[in-house]
Enzyme design. Structure first.
Site, PDB file in Angstrom:
ATOM      1  N   LYS A 128     -59.923 -47.906  14.121  1.00  0.00           N
ATOM      2  CA  LYS A 128     -59.911 -48.982  13.132  1.00  0.00           C
ATOM      3  C   LYS A 128     -60.467 -48.453  11.809  1.00  0.00           C
ATOM      4  CE  LYS A 128     -58.817 -52.008  16.409  1.00  0.00           C
ATOM      5  NZ  LYS A 128     -57.548 -52.753  16.471  1.00  0.00           N
ATOM      6  N   HIS A 182     -47.899 -49.696  24.912  1.00  0.00           N
ATOM      7  CA  HIS A 182     -48.463 -50.902  24.317  1.00  0.00           C
ATOM      8  C   HIS A 182     -47.442 -52.031  24.435  1.00  0.00           C
ATOM      9  CE1 HIS A 182     -50.354 -53.668  21.477  1.00  0.00           C
ATOM     10  NE2 HIS A 182     -51.466 -52.996  21.714  1.00  0.00           N
TER      11      HIS A 182
END
EC number: 4.1.1.39
Length: 475
Positions: free
Chosen positions: A175, A294
């Protein structure tokens, strides 16, 4: 020459529209071992009998159409048609039914999830006689399973490649998910791996944007992996996202990852598509790459309880299409996941044989034959206080993915990784000693804090953080 209508009459053809249930509702049908079975949650329009709706679902997802056609006489409908063989009311709902449909094996192309889904969850979901329709579960027959490769490697081969046994694996999504340069991104990867994580991960949003092109990211991440491996003596990996705008570009990125010698790459299987995903899975097996999957876009499909596709079906589709990891929800974090339902599809991902268990949302006994298992990935709003529950719920064969729960540590990325590693090993040891993590997990974490200042700092930051909302999708 006799008129065509006379010829049709002699052949037994009668034009017009007739009820679907006359052909496709067959409650006496004996299901075959080779059939693909589906459980649909139907909400009929007012005034439409459930038998007609169930038959319509079977018809429109197999051989039927809205009117009788003369070409029906050129094939064997009894051999190829789908059949609604059972209906049951949904408890607690006024106008919902579970329709069980059996599809003959020959309706589907071998080894093609794309073809399977095109039929079963195709145009029928827009059928006007239905107010809503949801595919709750599929039984994939052993005969059809054997036409798929499945996961490139599977859980045991992954552990052998990583030389890591007896505990869950730890990961972290880097992040902020967008905006970092490739060099700064690689720095964060190194710090997390050096601190004790097994993997770091590209966010699903990261492909090849102007601020960070894919080749630069791959190079800096590979450098970070090798540096962390040299310093820790452990095998490390980063899920390099190969998802791209074309299948050709996707495979080009996979080839470059292989040339760099990294152990694992990543793909978004729903946005990328089943065909692309299966192609990538074949490449990964042939070239020794693990494949992390994902599920971006899944909640658009699976979150509403009366329309769409349940995630257990999407998980089964991935087990066929191919992937070594799949995001599965957490039960305890910020993302949707009711405990028993989540454990149901986690078992469907990992185990070779799963018995029918309606209390966990499993409508059919599923035998996966020789298809490798897929490791579930728990991610989304989890931190060190969740570790006892995660170890208890998922056991060892899972990857626990802490993004903000690593990078949000007050002392930095490496201490955040160290805190997670200490928490995981403390909980694993406590479980192995026979302690009840559901009851004593907090005590285990607090005891570990006494000799890990990194864990103590993390516990202080996140001691009040909870995500407590009712789940949208329940049994």
């Amino acid at each position: 020459m006799a008129p065509q209508t006379e010829t049709q009459a002699k052949a037994g053809f009668k034009a017009g529209v007739k009820d679907y249930r006359l052909t496709y509702y067959t409650p006496d049908y004996q299901v075959k071992d080779t059939d693909i079975l589906a459980a649909f949650r139907m909400t009929p329009q007012p005034g439409v009998p459930p038998e007609e709706c169930g038959a319509a679902v079977a018809a429109e997802s197999s051989t039927g159409t809205w009117t009788t056609v003369w070409t029906d006489g050129l094939t064997s409908l009894d051999r190829y048609k789908g059949r609604c063989y059972d209906l049951e009311p949904v408890a607690g709902e006024d106008n919902q039914y579970i329709a069980y449909v059996a599809y003959p094996l020959d309706l589907f192309e071998e080894g093609s999830v794309t073809n399977l889904f095109t039929s079963i969850v195709g145009n029928v979901f827009g059928f006007k006689a239905l107010r809503a329709l949801r595919l709750e579960d599929l039984r994939i027959s052993v005969a059809y399973c054997k036409t798929f490769q499945g996961a490139p490697h599977g859980i045991q081969v992954e552990r052998d490649k990583l030389n890591k046994y007896g505990r869950g694996l730890l990961g972290c999504t880097i992040k902020p998910k967008l905006g970092l340069s490739a060099k700064n991104y690689g720095r964060a990867v190194y710090e997390c791996l050096r601190g004790g994580l097994d993997f770091t991960k590209d966010d699903e949003n990261v492909n090849s944007q102007p601020f960070m092109r894919w080749r630069d990211r791959f190079l800096f991440c590979a450098e970070a992996i090798y540096k962390a491996q040299a310093e820790t003596g452990e095998i490390k990996g980063h899920y390099l996202n190969a998802t791209a705008g074309t299948s050709e570009e996707m495979l080009k990125r996979a080839v470059f990852a292989k040339e760099l010698g990294v152990p694992i790459i990543m793909h978004d299987y729903l946005t990328g598509g089943f065909t692309a995903n299966t192609s990538l899975a074949y490449y990964c097996r042939d070239n020794g790459l693990l494949l992390h999957i994902h599920r971006a876009m899944h909640a658009v499909i699976d979150r509403q309880r009366n329309h769409g596709i349940h995630f257990r079906v999407l998980a089964k589709a991935l087990r066929l299409s191919g992937g070594d990891h799949l995001h599965s929800g957490t039960v305890v974090g910020k993302l949707e996941g009711e405990r028993e339902v989540t454990l149901g599809f986690v078992d469907l991902m990992r185990d070779a044989y799963v018995e029918k268990d309606r209390s966990r949302g499993i409508y059919f006994t599923q035998d996966w034959a020789s298809l490798p298992g897929v490791m579930p990935v728990a991610s989304g709003g989890i931190h060190v206080w969740h570790m006892p529950a995660l170890v208890e719920i998922f056991g060892d064969d899972a990857c626990l993915q802490f993004g903000g729960g690593t990078l949000g540590h007050p002392w930095g990325n490496a201490p955040g990784a160290a805190a997670n590693r200490v928490a995981l090993e403390a909980c694993t040891q406590a479980r192995n000693e026979g302690r009840d993590l559901a009851r004593e997990g907090g005590d285990v974490i607090r005891a570990a804090c006494k000799w890990s200042p990194e864990l103590a700092a993390a516990c202080e930051v996140w001691k009040e953080i909870k995500f407590e909302f009712d789940t949208v999708d329940t049994l």
